[in-house]
Write an enzyme that holds these catalytic residues in place. Structure first.
Site, PDB file in Angstrom:
ATOM      1  N   SER A 191       0.733  -1.155   0.159  1.00  0.00           N
ATOM      2  CA  SER A 191       0.022  -0.032   0.005  1.00  0.00           C
ATOM      3  C   SER A 191       1.092   1.403  -0.064  1.00  0.00           C
ATOM      4  O   SER A 191       1.961   1.160   0.577  1.00  0.00           O
ATOM      5  CB  SER A 191      -0.872   0.065   1.200  1.00  0.00           C
ATOM      6  OG  SER A 191      -1.393   1.224   1.303  1.00  0.00           O
ATOM      7  N   TYR A 204      -2.352  -0.984  10.833  1.00  0.00           N
ATOM      8  CA  TYR A 204      -2.412  -1.429   9.224  1.00  0.00           C
ATOM      9  C   TYR A 204      -1.036  -0.819   8.659  1.00  0.00           C
ATOM     10  O   TYR A 204      -0.461  -1.545   7.802  1.00  0.00           O
ATOM     11  CB  TYR A 204      -3.419  -0.717   8.634  1.00  0.00           C
ATOM     12  CG  TYR A 204      -3.673  -1.044   7.281  1.00  0.00           C
ATOM     13  CD1 TYR A 204      -4.285  -1.939   6.594  1.00  0.00           C
ATOM     14  CD2 TYR A 204      -3.149   0.082   6.343  1.00  0.00           C
ATOM     15  CE1 TYR A 204      -4.572  -2.190   5.237  1.00  0.00           C
ATOM     16  CE2 TYR A 204      -3.603  -0.206   4.943  1.00  0.00           C
ATOM     17  CZ  TYR A 204      -4.013  -1.279   4.328  1.00  0.00           C
ATOM     18  OH  TYR A 204      -4.128  -1.369   3.006  1.00  0.00           O
TER      19      TYR A 204
HETATM   20  P1  NAD Z   1     -11.553  -6.030  -0.092  1.00  0.00           P
HETATM   21  O1  NAD Z   1     -12.243  -5.823   1.123  1.00  0.00           O
HETATM   22  O2  NAD Z   1     -12.411  -5.955  -1.499  1.00  0.00           O
HETATM   23  O3  NAD Z   1     -10.442  -7.194  -0.051  1.00  0.00           O
HETATM   24  C1  NAD Z   1     -10.011  -7.559   0.966  1.00  0.00           C
HETATM   25  C2  NAD Z   1     -10.372  -9.288   1.441  1.00  0.00           C
HETATM   26  O4  NAD Z   1      -9.392  -9.540   2.248  1.00  0.00           O
HETATM   27  C3  NAD Z   1     -11.696  -9.437   1.646  1.00  0.00           C
HETATM   28  O5  NAD Z   1     -12.375  -9.473   0.577  1.00  0.00           O
HETATM   29  C4  NAD Z   1     -11.357 -10.630   2.236  1.00  0.00           C
HETATM   30  O6  NAD Z   1     -11.792 -11.751   1.302  1.00  0.00           O
HETATM   31  C5  NAD Z   1     -10.017 -10.880   2.577  1.00  0.00           C
HETATM   32  N1  NAD Z   1      -9.827 -10.975   4.183  1.00  0.00           N
HETATM   33  C6  NAD Z   1     -10.045 -10.285   4.958  1.00  0.00           C
HETATM   34  N2  NAD Z   1      -9.632 -10.797   6.322  1.00  0.00           N
HETATM   35  C7  NAD Z   1      -9.257 -12.040   5.917  1.00  0.00           C
HETATM   36  C8  NAD Z   1      -9.205 -13.227   6.600  1.00  0.00           C
HETATM   37  N3  NAD Z   1      -9.118 -13.488   7.899  1.00  0.00           N
HETATM   38  N4  NAD Z   1      -9.215 -14.621   6.124  1.00  0.00           N
HETATM   39  C9  NAD Z   1      -9.277 -14.775   4.642  1.00  0.00           C
HETATM   40  N5  NAD Z   1      -9.697 -13.597   3.964  1.00  0.00           N
HETATM   41  C10 NAD Z   1      -9.625 -12.406   4.658  1.00  0.00           C
HETATM   42  O7  NAD Z   1     -10.466  -4.758  -0.096  1.00  0.00           O
HETATM   43  P2  NAD Z   1      -9.475  -4.401  -1.040  1.00  0.00           P
HETATM   44  O8  NAD Z   1      -9.138  -3.176  -1.116  1.00  0.00           O
HETATM   45  O9  NAD Z   1      -9.537  -5.090  -2.583  1.00  0.00           O
HETATM   46  O10 NAD Z   1      -8.056  -5.138  -0.427  1.00  0.00           O
HETATM   47  C11 NAD Z   1      -7.418  -5.804  -1.076  1.00  0.00           C
HETATM   48  C12 NAD Z   1      -6.038  -5.657  -0.808  1.00  0.00           C
HETATM   49  O11 NAD Z   1      -5.503  -4.209  -1.072  1.00  0.00           O
HETATM   50  C13 NAD Z   1      -5.797  -5.455   0.934  1.00  0.00           C
HETATM   51  O12 NAD Z   1      -4.452  -6.035   1.100  1.00  0.00           O
HETATM   52  C14 NAD Z   1      -5.477  -4.066   1.161  1.00  0.00           C
HETATM   53  O13 NAD Z   1      -4.722  -3.673   2.299  1.00  0.00           O
HETATM   54  C15 NAD Z   1      -4.913  -3.652  -0.156  1.00  0.00           C
HETATM   55  N6  NAD Z   1      -5.171  -2.093  -0.216  1.00  0.00           N
HETATM   56  C16 NAD Z   1      -6.459  -1.591  -0.396  1.00  0.00           C
HETATM   57  C17 NAD Z   1      -6.506  -0.316  -0.650  1.00  0.00           C
HETATM   58  C18 NAD Z   1      -7.608   0.558  -0.950  1.00  0.00           C
HETATM   59  O14 NAD Z   1      -7.868   1.778  -0.981  1.00  0.00           O
HETATM   60  N7  NAD Z   1      -8.845  -0.122  -0.953  1.00  0.00           N
HETATM   61  C19 NAD Z   1      -5.258   0.692  -0.864  1.00  0.00           C
HETATM   62  C20 NAD Z   1      -3.853   0.178  -0.608  1.00  0.00           C
HETATM   63  C21 NAD Z   1      -3.844  -1.341  -0.329  1.00  0.00           C
END
Ligand code: NAD
Ligand code: MG
Length: 299
Positions: A191, A204
């Protein structure tokens, strides 16, 4: 499928919704199907060209957000898939399975909680068994729960965030490495928070720095096995992670406003970089972190 695809030239500032957005609290982990506006995961736009034909990929967090966009893209590029997500996200996961049904690839689902080491091992073993091998590991799952100060972060939360974001990645990679052939790739999801930390993401943000560190160590360590390891570092992306406790609701209203492109990214805008890092096109790329941030560059 619409006539617009990932190659259609458009103005990136107006390509997708801009703030303000509605408040839309959800309970974590949240569902993509309940977001307003609905995120774009490339459902109607991503066109594949067989760039991953015959490959076998494990994707965590695959039901929604970035993981769903990666799953759609990988399936349309010809890869067999094993998808992991939490059992309470089955409704989102069913949509993904339905969306990739006509791609002609195998899709296996292995729901379960990656905070559990035994489950992580079982997940990798199932992937290897179901797909008769494994050559792409995409760690996307993550937990983000904002807290105003360190005094508000319980030990339980700190532990759960590190288990989900860091330990699970370690457990999954450790279980996968013995199965990975030469040419395999691992792609982690860091991130912008690894480099420019929000004060409200006290547990986080440091997990994302740890992911950057682990990515580089693994890349250097696994190079002589012919395995490449890279990470993607997203900026603000429109996914359920954010309204389900990742940010306060007042920040959801203006989500993405502060980056130069003036809007949040959509999961679909991440898919191509994961595809690139998975294919042999990126053969000389390892130990790197790629920002997809709307103009908030990595240092
Ligand atoms: P999202 O909520 O769609 O995806 C996150 C997923 O993590 C969930 O769908 C879930 O299936 C999984 N998850 C969480 N806890 C879990 C557990 N204990 N066991 C199994 N699965 C679990 O959101 P996203 O934004 O697509 O997130 C995906 C990645 O991107 C994450 O690592 C997040 O940190 C990273 N990220 C997101 C952003 C943003 O702004 N959305 C920015 C930077 C990084
Ligand atoms: Mg989800």
């Amino acid at each position: 499928m619409s006539s617009t695809n990932q190659y259609s030239m458009r103005d990136p500032t107006t390509q997708y919704p801009r703030p303000p957005f509605e408040e839309q609290p959800q309970k974590a982990p949240g569902l993509a199907k309940d977001m307003r506006p609905r995120p774009d995961h490339g459902e109607d736009s991503y066109v594949g060209f067989g760039r991953l034909k015959g490959r076998k990929a494990l994707i965590t967090g695959a039901d929604s957000g970035i993981g769903r966009a990666v799953a759609i893209a990988f399936a349309r590029e010809g890869a067999d898939l094993t998808l992991n997500y939490l059992p309470e996200e089955e409704a989102d996961a069913r949509e993904v399975v339905e969306l990739v049904r006509d791609s002609g690839v195998q899709v296996h689902t292995v729901p379960g909680d990656i905070k559990d080491e035994a489950f992580c091992k079982q997940l990798v073993d199932s992937a290897v068994k179901n797909m008769d091998g494994l050559d792409i590991v995409v760690n996307v799952a993550g937990k983000q729960a904002y807290q105003e100060t360190i005094l508000d972060i319980t030990t339980e939360q700190f532990d759960q965030t590190f288990k989900t974001n860091v330990y699970a990645l370690f457990w999954i990679c450790k279980a996968a490495v013995p199965h990975l052939p030469r040419g395999a790739t691992i792609i982690n999801t860091a991130s912008i928070q690894a480099y420019d930390q929000s004060p409200i993401l006290g547990d986080y943000a440091p997990t994302k720095s740890a992911i950057v560190g682990l990515t580089k160590v693994l890349a250097k360590q696994l190079a002589d096995r012919g395995i490449r390891v890279n990470a993607v570092a997203p900026g603000p992306i429109w996914t359920p992670l954010q309204p389900s406790g990742g940010q306060p609701q007042e920040k959801i209203k203006e989500f993405g406003k502060n980056v130069p492109l003036g809007r949040p990214g959509q999961p679909a805008e991440l898919a191509s970089i994961y595809v690139f890092l998975a294919t042999q096109e990126s053969s000389y790329v390892t130990a790197e972190v790629f920002g997809v941030t709307g103009g908030h560059p990595l240092p």
